[in-house]
Design an enzyme around this catalytic site. Sequence first.
Site, PDB file in Angstrom:
ATOM      1  N   SER A 154      49.403  33.571  34.615  1.00  0.00           N
ATOM      2  CA  SER A 154      50.587  33.683  35.475  1.00  0.00           C
ATOM      3  C   SER A 154      50.182  33.865  36.945  1.00  0.00           C
ATOM      4  O   SER A 154      50.864  33.353  37.838  1.00  0.00           O
ATOM      5  CB  SER A 154      51.507  34.813  35.012  1.00  0.00           C
ATOM      6  OG  SER A 154      50.925  36.070  35.256  1.00  0.00           O
ATOM      7  N   HIS A 159      43.425  43.242  40.270  1.00  0.00           N
ATOM      8  CA  HIS A 159      43.357  44.248  39.206  1.00  0.00           C
ATOM      9  C   HIS A 159      44.703  44.982  39.142  1.00  0.00           C
ATOM     10  O   HIS A 159      45.249  45.346  40.193  1.00  0.00           O
ATOM     11  CB  HIS A 159      42.217  45.233  39.500  1.00  0.00           C
ATOM     12  CG  HIS A 159      42.041  46.237  38.418  1.00  0.00           C
ATOM     13  ND1 HIS A 159      41.436  45.932  37.212  1.00  0.00           N
ATOM     14  CD2 HIS A 159      42.444  47.530  38.322  1.00  0.00           C
ATOM     15  CE1 HIS A 159      41.457  47.002  36.431  1.00  0.00           C
ATOM     16  NE2 HIS A 159      42.063  47.978  37.081  1.00  0.00           N
ATOM     17  N   MET A 207      38.156  37.107  31.841  1.00  0.00           N
ATOM     18  CA  MET A 207      37.742  38.250  31.025  1.00  0.00           C
ATOM     19  C   MET A 207      36.221  38.400  30.914  1.00  0.00           C
ATOM     20  O   MET A 207      35.708  38.823  29.880  1.00  0.00           O
ATOM     21  CB  MET A 207      38.371  38.146  29.626  1.00  0.00           C
ATOM     22  CG  MET A 207      39.887  38.063  29.636  1.00  0.00           C
ATOM     23  SD  MET A 207      40.660  39.403  30.596  1.00  0.00           S
ATOM     24  CE  MET A 207      40.359  40.767  29.482  1.00  0.00           C
ATOM     25  N   ASN A 228      39.199  39.148  43.253  1.00  0.00           N
ATOM     26  CA  ASN A 228      39.810  39.483  41.958  1.00  0.00           C
ATOM     27  C   ASN A 228      41.117  40.213  42.196  1.00  0.00           C
ATOM     28  O   ASN A 228      41.342  40.785  43.253  1.00  0.00           O
ATOM     29  CB  ASN A 228      38.851  40.386  41.165  1.00  0.00           C
ATOM     30  CG  ASN A 228      39.382  40.713  39.783  1.00  0.00           C
ATOM     31  OD1 ASN A 228      39.966  39.849  39.098  1.00  0.00           O
ATOM     32  ND2 ASN A 228      39.214  41.958  39.350  1.00  0.00           N
TER      33      ASN A 228
END
Length: 209
Positions: free
Chosen positions: A15, A113, A94, A111
């Site tokens: 998403s 988080h 992952m 990234n």
Amino acid sequence: MDKIKLAILSSHRGSNAIALIKASLDRNYPAEVSLVVSDNSNAPVLKKARNLGIKAIFLDPGPKKTFMTPEVEANWTKILKEHRIDYILLAGFMRVIKKTLLDAFTGRIINIHPSLLPSFKGLNAQRQAWEYGVQYTGATVHFVDSSLDSGPIILQGIVEVRPNDTPETLTERILETEHRIYPQAVKLLAEKRITIQGRRVIIRKEAND
Ligand code: GRF
């Protein structure tokens, strides 16, 4: 306008990848998504990205479950370089990024988080925050370095934890914030408005010409 080229690495649903692709389809957005890569040949993100006209490929992640060996990372690097990628965006990828890829894209791997770092690193950050009982959590866009969820922070978005929240409803609201701040952070990078001083990221008000 010369747009910077992005590769998005995503393992499953994607998403965030789709939010980034949609933002980049605006012709005034300063970055384009050149490639989506998954380490999972069945990842829904591959089909979703292709449906939006974006090249999306599965790359073999090799024998390890949580990271890629130097040989595998060297192969991924070669392919990313062939596509002239400027920034790698991890979006639900992952695996931990190791030295070979980090060295090839120093300061150019980002990234997202789902917590306000440095709280609640690692997996299930939304549930960790809910179980801890914090009243505010959120999402963090940060540079990737050799430690887990630890590089300099580019943007954070705050999400209030409501009394009747479950980990699932909280996760949903955090995701909405992720979809908002990830494209914003990439825009700042593309406009070269970001400098890093130690751990601190300084954001200039105006774009550099
Ligand atoms: C997001 O919550 C992201 O913050 C985390 O993994 C999830 C990926 O979701 N790293 P999606 O694949 O982007 O939908």
